[in-house]
Design a protein around this motif. Structure first.
Motif, PDB file in Angstrom:
ATOM      1  N   ASP A   1      15.513  69.002  96.222  1.00 49.73           N
ATOM      2  CA  ASP A   1      14.176  69.521  96.515  1.00 49.73           C
ATOM      3  C   ASP A   1      14.272  70.963  96.995  1.00 49.73           C
ATOM      4  O   ASP A   1      13.510  71.826  96.568  1.00 49.73           O
ATOM      5  CB  ASP A   1      13.494  68.644  97.572  1.00 49.73           C
ATOM      6  CG  ASP A   1      12.054  69.040  97.790  1.00 49.73           C
ATOM      7  OD1 ASP A   1      11.292  69.092  96.799  1.00 49.73           O
ATOM      8  OD2 ASP A   1      11.683  69.304  98.951  1.00 49.73           O
TER       9      ASP A   1
ATOM     10  N   ASN B   1      12.768  74.286  95.054  1.00 51.38           N
ATOM     11  CA  ASN B   1      11.571  74.885  95.653  1.00 51.38           C
ATOM     12  C   ASN B   1      11.814  76.108  96.516  1.00 51.38           C
ATOM     13  O   ASN B   1      10.873  76.810  96.851  1.00 51.38           O
ATOM     14  CB  ASN B   1      10.818  73.823  96.461  1.00 51.38           C
ATOM     15  CG  ASN B   1      10.280  72.737  95.567  1.00 51.38           C
ATOM     16  OD1 ASN B   1       9.649  73.022  94.558  1.00 51.38           O
ATOM     17  ND2 ASN B   1      10.552  71.489  95.915  1.00 51.38           N
ATOM     18  N   GLU B   2      13.033  76.348  96.905  1.00 52.54           N
ATOM     19  CA  GLU B   2      13.297  77.479  97.791  1.00 52.54           C
ATOM     20  C   GLU B   2      13.557  78.733  96.960  1.00 52.54           C
ATOM     21  O   GLU B   2      14.489  78.773  96.151  1.00 52.54           O
ATOM     22  CB  GLU B   2      14.506  77.169  98.683  1.00 52.54           C
ATOM     23  CG  GLU B   2      14.719  78.190  99.772  1.00 52.54           C
ATOM     24  CD  GLU B   2      15.836  77.787 100.714  1.00 52.54           C
ATOM     25  OE1 GLU B   2      16.758  78.590 100.887  1.00 52.54           O
ATOM     26  OE2 GLU B   2      15.772  76.669 101.262  1.00 52.54           O
ATOM     27  N   SER B   3      12.735  79.742  97.150  1.00 53.26           N
ATOM     28  CA  SER B   3      12.852  80.950  96.327  1.00 53.26           C
ATOM     29  C   SER B   3      14.180  81.671  96.559  1.00 53.26           C
ATOM     30  O   SER B   3      14.690  82.338  95.671  1.00 53.26           O
ATOM     31  CB  SER B   3      11.689  81.899  96.594  1.00 53.26           C
ATOM     32  OG  SER B   3      11.711  82.346  97.935  1.00 53.26           O
TER      33      SER B   3
END
Length: 153
Positions: free
Chosen positions: A41, A45-47
């Motif tokens: 996840d 989702n982490e830029s």
């Protein structure tokens, strides 16, 4: 083979861009999502999941050394470090490692790691506080060992 099993064959290909390759990657990603959902996840989702780092040592206008690394989560992986052969042994490599550590701490890294060949300078990294955490003997089929080293920062 037990009763009821269909025999299978194995084929080889040198083409990786194929529907079969996509399927294999999909199977692994699906498994990883089930086995380590929080990591997957975050990766999805982490830029800033991965951040590249390029450190350059300069004298006047000339580059005399450099370090290429990539931060992932709390790890900073040094992929390449090199110093101008005429200037080796003058502390440039040590300063690059120190700056990588400083940058890593500033960016929430807890560890540095690198792999290096037996003839490339594993002793330099040991002196810089790295510990050998793995070895692959005869990595290059010419008798040289590849070392994997890490350091807590």
């Amino acid at each position: 083979m037990t009763d009821g099993e269909t025999p299978f064959s194995i084929t080889a290909s040198h083409t990786l861009q194929s529907p079969e390759q996509v399927q294999i990657c999909t199977w692994l990603r699906e498994y990883n999502w089930q086995a380590n959902h929080s990591f997957m996840d975050r990766a999805a989702n982490e830029s800033q999941f991965e951040t590249p780092l390029l450190l350059l040592a300069r004298r006047e206008d000339a580059v005399v050394g450099g370090l290429i690394a990539n931060k992932r989560l709390t790890w900073l992986r040094i992929s390449i470090m090199a110093v101008d052969p005429k200037l080796r042994g003058q502390g440039i490599g040590s300063q690059l490692i120190a700056e990588a550590e400083r940058w890593g701490k500033e960016h929430s890294c807890c560890y540095l790691y690198i792999d290096t060949m037996q003839y490339q300078s594993p002793e330099f990294y040991r002196q810089a506080g790295f510990n050998v955490v793995g070895e692959l003997p005869d990595w290059d089929s010419h008798g040289h060992t590849k070392f994997f080293l890490m350091k807590s920062i």
